[in-house]
Design a protein around this motif. Structure first.
Motif, PDB file in Angstrom:
ATOM      1  N   ILE A   1      56.943  23.263  49.561  1.00  0.00           N
ATOM      2  CA  ILE A   1      56.014  24.410  49.514  1.00  0.00           C
ATOM      3  C   ILE A   1      56.240  25.219  48.246  1.00  0.00           C
ATOM      4  CG2 ILE A   1      55.518  26.648  50.607  1.00  0.00           C
ATOM      5  CD1 ILE A   1      56.057  25.135  53.344  1.00  0.00           C
ATOM      6  N   ARG A   2      57.508  25.427  47.912  1.00  0.00           N
ATOM      7  CA  ARG A   2      57.859  26.264  46.750  1.00  0.00           C
ATOM      8  C   ARG A   2      57.221  25.754  45.458  1.00  0.00           C
ATOM      9  NH1 ARG A   2      63.072  26.538  47.652  1.00  0.00           N
ATOM     10  NH2 ARG A   2      63.054  28.549  48.714  1.00  0.00           N
ATOM     11  N   GLU A   3      57.063  24.446  45.351  1.00  0.00           N
ATOM     12  CA  GLU A   3      56.460  23.838  44.152  1.00  0.00           C
ATOM     13  C   GLU A   3      55.053  24.357  43.871  1.00  0.00           C
ATOM     14  OE1 GLU A   3      56.349  19.594  43.523  1.00  0.00           O
ATOM     15  OE2 GLU A   3      58.248  19.363  44.603  1.00  0.00           O
ATOM     16  N   TYR A   4      54.359  24.814  44.918  1.00  0.00           N
ATOM     17  CA  TYR A   4      52.954  25.221  44.766  1.00  0.00           C
ATOM     18  C   TYR A   4      52.773  26.741  44.650  1.00  0.00           C
ATOM     19  CZ  TYR A   4      51.915  20.404  46.007  1.00  0.00           C
ATOM     20  OH  TYR A   4      51.857  19.033  46.015  1.00  0.00           O
ATOM     21  N   LEU A   5      53.854  27.485  44.677  1.00  0.00           N
ATOM     22  CA  LEU A   5      53.746  28.945  44.653  1.00  0.00           C
ATOM     23  C   LEU A   5      53.556  29.443  43.223  1.00  0.00           C
ATOM     24  CD1 LEU A   5      56.581  29.932  47.177  1.00  0.00           C
ATOM     25  CD2 LEU A   5      54.186  29.348  47.645  1.00  0.00           C
ATOM     26  N   VAL A   6      52.656  30.428  43.073  1.00  0.00           N
ATOM     27  CA  VAL A   6      52.418  31.056  41.776  1.00  0.00           C
ATOM     28  C   VAL A   6      52.482  32.575  41.967  1.00  0.00           C
ATOM     29  CG1 VAL A   6      50.797  31.322  39.864  1.00  0.00           C
ATOM     30  CG2 VAL A   6      50.902  29.149  41.101  1.00  0.00           C
ATOM     31  N   ASP A   7      53.349  33.239  41.194  1.00  0.00           N
ATOM     32  CA  ASP A   7      53.501  34.710  41.277  1.00  0.00           C
ATOM     33  C   ASP A   7      53.676  35.187  42.716  1.00  0.00           C
ATOM     34  OD1 ASP A   7      53.148  34.828  38.534  1.00  0.00           O
ATOM     35  OD2 ASP A   7      50.978  35.106  38.700  1.00  0.00           O
ATOM     36  N   ALA A   8      54.400  34.395  43.515  1.00  0.00           N
ATOM     37  CA  ALA A   8      54.526  34.706  44.948  1.00  0.00           C
ATOM     38  C   ALA A   8      55.303  35.992  45.204  1.00  0.00           C
ATOM     39  CB  ALA A   8      55.183  33.537  45.675  1.00  0.00           C
ATOM     40  N   ASP A   9      56.129  36.401  44.235  1.00  0.00           N
ATOM     41  CA  ASP A   9      56.928  37.618  44.446  1.00  0.00           C
ATOM     42  C   ASP A   9      56.061  38.871  44.520  1.00  0.00           C
ATOM     43  OD1 ASP A   9      56.237  37.381  41.782  1.00  0.00           O
ATOM     44  OD2 ASP A   9      58.140  38.123  41.009  1.00  0.00           O
ATOM     45  N   ARG A  10      54.764  38.725  44.194  1.00  0.00           N
ATOM     46  CA  ARG A  10      53.842  39.853  44.337  1.00  0.00           C
ATOM     47  C   ARG A  10      52.884  39.638  45.508  1.00  0.00           C
ATOM     48  NH1 ARG A  10      53.189  39.170  38.584  1.00  0.00           N
ATOM     49  NH2 ARG A  10      50.984  38.646  38.828  1.00  0.00           N
ATOM     50  N   LYS A  11      53.143  38.605  46.308  1.00  0.00           N
ATOM     51  CA  LYS A  11      52.152  38.197  47.313  1.00  0.00           C
ATOM     52  C   LYS A  11      52.711  38.160  48.733  1.00  0.00           C
ATOM     53  CE  LYS A  11      49.306  35.954  43.907  1.00  0.00           C
ATOM     54  NZ  LYS A  11      48.916  34.726  43.244  1.00  0.00           N
ATOM     55  N   SER A  12      51.770  38.169  49.680  1.00  0.00           N
ATOM     56  CA  SER A  12      52.138  38.163  51.103  1.00  0.00           C
ATOM     57  C   SER A  12      51.958  36.762  51.676  1.00  0.00           C
ATOM     58  CB  SER A  12      51.237  39.134  51.871  1.00  0.00           C
ATOM     59  OG  SER A  12      49.883  38.727  51.753  1.00  0.00           O
ATOM     60  N   ALA A  13      52.788  36.441  52.666  1.00  0.00           N
ATOM     61  CA  ALA A  13      52.733  35.113  53.282  1.00  0.00           C
ATOM     62  C   ALA A  13      52.784  35.217  54.797  1.00  0.00           C
ATOM     63  CB  ALA A  13      53.902  34.263  52.798  1.00  0.00           C
ATOM     64  N   ILE A  14      52.223  34.205  55.444  1.00  0.00           N
ATOM     65  CA  ILE A  14      52.370  34.037  56.895  1.00  0.00           C
ATOM     66  C   ILE A  14      53.044  32.684  57.131  1.00  0.00           C
ATOM     67  CG2 ILE A  14      51.191  33.720  59.113  1.00  0.00           C
ATOM     68  CD1 ILE A  14      48.952  35.546  58.069  1.00  0.00           C
ATOM     69  N   ASP A  15      54.159  32.700  57.851  1.00  0.00           N
ATOM     70  CA  ASP A  15      54.801  31.464  58.312  1.00  0.00           C
ATOM     71  C   ASP A  15      54.168  31.184  59.668  1.00  0.00           C
ATOM     72  OD1 ASP A  15      56.373  29.434  59.263  1.00  0.00           O
ATOM     73  OD2 ASP A  15      58.293  30.398  58.852  1.00  0.00           O
ATOM     74  N   PHE A  16      53.178  30.285  59.663  1.00  0.00           N
ATOM     75  CA  PHE A  16      52.341  30.055  60.835  1.00  0.00           C
ATOM     76  C   PHE A  16      52.975  29.002  61.741  1.00  0.00           C
ATOM     77  CE2 PHE A  16      48.857  27.903  63.055  1.00  0.00           C
ATOM     78  CZ  PHE A  16      48.206  28.997  63.630  1.00  0.00           C
ATOM     79  N   GLY A  17      53.167  29.370  63.021  1.00  0.00           N
ATOM     80  CA  GLY A  17      53.883  28.482  63.932  1.00  0.00           C
ATOM     81  C   GLY A  17      55.335  28.390  63.505  1.00  0.00           C
ATOM     82  N   CYS A  18      55.912  29.564  63.233  1.00  0.00           N
ATOM     83  CA  CYS A  18      57.192  29.667  62.527  1.00  0.00           C
ATOM     84  C   CYS A  18      58.385  29.116  63.295  1.00  0.00           C
ATOM     85  CB  CYS A  18      57.458  31.126  62.157  1.00  0.00           C
ATOM     86  SG  CYS A  18      57.591  32.228  63.597  1.00  0.00           S
TER      87      CYS A  18
END
Length: 200
Positions: free
Chosen positions: A30-47
């Motif tokens: 997943i990390r390979e596809y992140l761009v500027d994620a440190d400014r963004k919100s995420a949902i861990d769906f079915g965590c």
């Protein structure tokens, strides 16, 4: 979500060494596809117990751990408290039963979750609605495996067919690849995992 009763029972013994290892494979993919994620919100769906989301916590500005199992959410809350995590929250909710148009996220990721969802198109459509414009949905799951027959889960997914379904929903720039092959990792069968990235 399907199989909720099973996950309720497993919650306090879910974090096995095998699951921790697969979660690391998933979070690295997943990390390979992140761009500027440190400014963004995420949902861990079915965590589940948050094995994947916890690995990615420092990559994002904020994260919502979402699951249908109250016991799994309890495990996450305990981790958030134990590690004094400031940028995470939890929500117990079932997207198969209703939608949550008030929720918003830049990234949604789901690892080995889609195989438990009966109506995949419905849930993927509802997640599309939650994403902000330009947001990403990242799926890590099993490649289709004809050796597996179960009335509880899908026997994996054909990446091309899943890509077509997501295009139909409205996702674009969809890319996917197989990332891991393991022995007896899917219902006691050898199997491979893929990652798929799709943008709204």
């Amino acid at each position: 979500m399907g199989n909720n009763d099973i996950f309720e029972m497993m919650a306090n013994r879910y974090d096995t060494s095998e699951r921790i290892q697969i979660a690391k494979v998933a979070s690295d993919a997943i990390r390979e596809y992140l761009v500027d994620a440190d400014r963004k919100s995420a949902i861990d769906f079915g965590c589940g117990t948050g094995l994947v989301g916890m690995n990615l916590l420092n990559d994002f500005k904020s994260m919502l751990f979402l699951d249908t199992s109250q016991n799994m959410i309890h495990q996450i809350k305990q981790k958030i408290s134990d590690f004094k995590i400031q940028n995470a929250d939890t929500l117990c909710f079932d997207f198969e039963k209703e939608s949550r148009p008030d929720l918003r996220a830049d990234y949604i990721f789901m690892a080995q979750v889609l195989l438990h969802i009966q109506d995949t198109e419905l849930v993927l459509s509802r997640l599309y609605d939650v994403l902000d414009a330009g947001g990403h949905l990242l799926i890590v799951d099993f490649d289709k495996n004809e050796n597996i027959a179960s009335d509880k889960v899908h026997n994996g997914f054909d990446q091309e067919i899943l890509t077509e379904l997501m295009s139909k929903i409205g996702f674009r720039d969809i890319q996917s690849k197989t990332i891991y092959t393991g022995s007896k990792i899917f219902m006691n069968h050898d199997a491979s995992l893929f990652v798929l990235d799709a943008q709204k």
